[in-house]
Design an enzyme around this catalytic site. Structure first.
Site, PDB file in Angstrom:
ATOM      1  N   ASP A   1      -0.103  -9.492  -3.313  1.00  0.00           N
ATOM      2  CA  ASP A   1       0.175  -8.135  -2.841  1.00  0.00           C
ATOM      3  C   ASP A   1       0.527  -7.271  -4.051  1.00  0.00           C
ATOM      4  OD1 ASP A   1       0.646  -5.985  -1.232  1.00  0.00           O
ATOM      5  OD2 ASP A   1       2.499  -6.742  -0.345  1.00  0.00           O
TER       6      ASP A   1
ATOM      7  N   ASP B   1      -5.173  -3.510  -1.571  1.00  0.00           N
ATOM      8  CA  ASP B   1      -4.102  -4.004  -2.435  1.00  0.00           C
ATOM      9  C   ASP B   1      -3.518  -5.357  -2.048  1.00  0.00           C
ATOM     10  OD1 ASP B   1      -2.975  -3.009  -0.119  1.00  0.00           O
ATOM     11  OD2 ASP B   1      -1.205  -2.191  -1.118  1.00  0.00           O
ATOM     12  N   GLU B   2      -4.121  -6.072  -1.110  1.00  0.00           N
ATOM     13  CA  GLU B   2      -3.599  -7.397  -0.789  1.00  0.00           C
ATOM     14  C   GLU B   2      -4.699  -8.296  -0.238  1.00  0.00           C
ATOM     15  OE1 GLU B   2      -0.882  -7.831   2.550  1.00  0.00           O
ATOM     16  OE2 GLU B   2      -1.390  -5.818   3.252  1.00  0.00           O
TER      17      GLU B   2
END
EC number: 2.7.7.7
Length: 365
Positions: A14, A107-108
């Site tokens: 993350d 983003d993860e």
């Protein structure tokens, strides 16, 4: 602890305050300052830097509220093309280690490294290497969680943020979950957490005392999920081919809209943007949804589903106007959105690989 599920080595990576961190990296003048990506006069915060979070600024918060909490907050317009560019670089790093990568957003992502391209035994070591490479190639930091399944990895990645990682070792899962506050369980939102508090459920050990029947009565279908995850049971595999289920566009307006001609213009513009996105990715859909957020923040949605796929900008516009007529109120509008679902992507068969995992020992975590 006996495991009624395959033991895997799962990493959840993350990025730390991704959008805001990109802006601070690209513009040194913003470093160390409280910034919010998005927002402005009428919008909502898309992301907040850690400096802003200290004042209680959070994503999805109205800009006005964010500014009240943090008077010196700096609003920065989003640059999604830049975020996607960096996200692609990060995913290239993931694929150096495994092709079992399931992105959740820009983003993860989850990574299954039980069997990996570099034959590294320790998932913990892999996570460290990935985080280091991300920093070297992008200048950004990431946090990671490592454990035997996606649920535990997701919970773990939040523990040592920012720029840290946490491993929940297989032989420590039971103790870890019993001590974990229920609001930290992935899938337990604020409303559910408050309900649990009223029932005397404050941490995992309290939740574990409830029977399956009790939890289902209290929380419906989610009760079975809570019963399992508090025991470390989560069997969902990392799915490298996540099927896109909807495409959406929306706009928050600088001034509230009430005039019909203005509404028509905005719906026309949204229809054109939606069509452009769909064409770019060869996507078709059968369900169109109109989203309206009024000045008082009340929300209204209405959908229509056709037997055949929508195929043109004109169809989106015409249908959105029909849905607009079904609105319950004639109040000033602050946001309009269109989304398409029941996509042709759902009909494409995805090939998934069922891994047979010869898991020998726990030390390699």
């Amino acid at each position: 602890m006996d495991f009624p599920f395959p033991i895997r080595k799962i990493i959840h990576v993350d990025m730390d305050a991704f959008y805001a961190s990109v802006e601070q990296h690209d513009n040194p003048a913003l470093r160390g300052k409280a910034i919010a990506v998005g927002g402005g006069h009428r919008g909502v915060v898309s992301a907040a830097s850690y400096e802003a979070r200290k004042f209680g600024v959070r994503s999805a918060m109205p800009s006005k509220t964010a500014k009240e909490k943090c008077p010196h907050l700096i609003f920065v317009p989003p640059r999604f093309a830049r975020y996607k560019e960096i996200s692609r670089k990060i995913r290239e790093i993931f694929h150096e280690y495994t092709d079992l990568v399931e992105p959740l957003s820009l983003d993860e992502a989850y990574l299954d490294v039980t069997e990996n391209k570099k034959n590294i035994e320790s998932a913990n070591q892999i996570a460290r290497e990935i985080r280091q490479k991300i920093f070297e190639q992008t200048g950004l930091t990431a946090s990671a969680g490592i454990s035997v399944n996606k649920f535990l990895a997701k919970v773990a990645s939040d523990i040592n943020k920012p720029n840290g990682q946490k491993t929940i070792h297989p032989d420590r899962i039971e103790d870890f979950l019993e001590e974990l506050p229920v609001e930290k369980f992935y899938g337990v939102g604020k409303v559910t957490a408050n309900k649990m508090f009223t029932l005397g459920i404050f941490k995992g050990s309290d939740l574990k005392k409830k029977s399956l029947d009790e939890l289902v009565k209290l929380f419906g279908k989610s009760g079975a999920y809570y019963y399992n995850v508090v025991r470390g049971i989560h069997t969902s595999e990392v799915k490298p081919h996540r099927i896109q289920k909807s495409v959406a566009v929306e706009r928050t307006f600088f001034e509230d809209l009430l005039d019909e001609q203005q509404i028509d213009e905005k719906l026309n513009s949204l229809s054109a943007e939606l069509h452009q996105r769909l064409q770019k990715n060869n996507i078709l859909g059968r369900s169109l949804t109109l989203k309206i957020k009024y000045k008082d923040f009340s929300l209204f949605t209405r959908s229509i589903t056709k037997e055949k796929y929508f195929s043109s900008e004109e169809e989106y516009f015409k249908t959105s106007k029909e849905l607009w007529k079904l609105r319950p109120f004639d109040k000033p509008v602050r946001l309009l959105g269109l989304s398409l679902s029941h996509l042709n992507t759902e009909e494409k068969k995805q090939v998934s690989v069922q891994l047979k995992i010869p898991f020998k020992e726990f030390e390699s975590y």
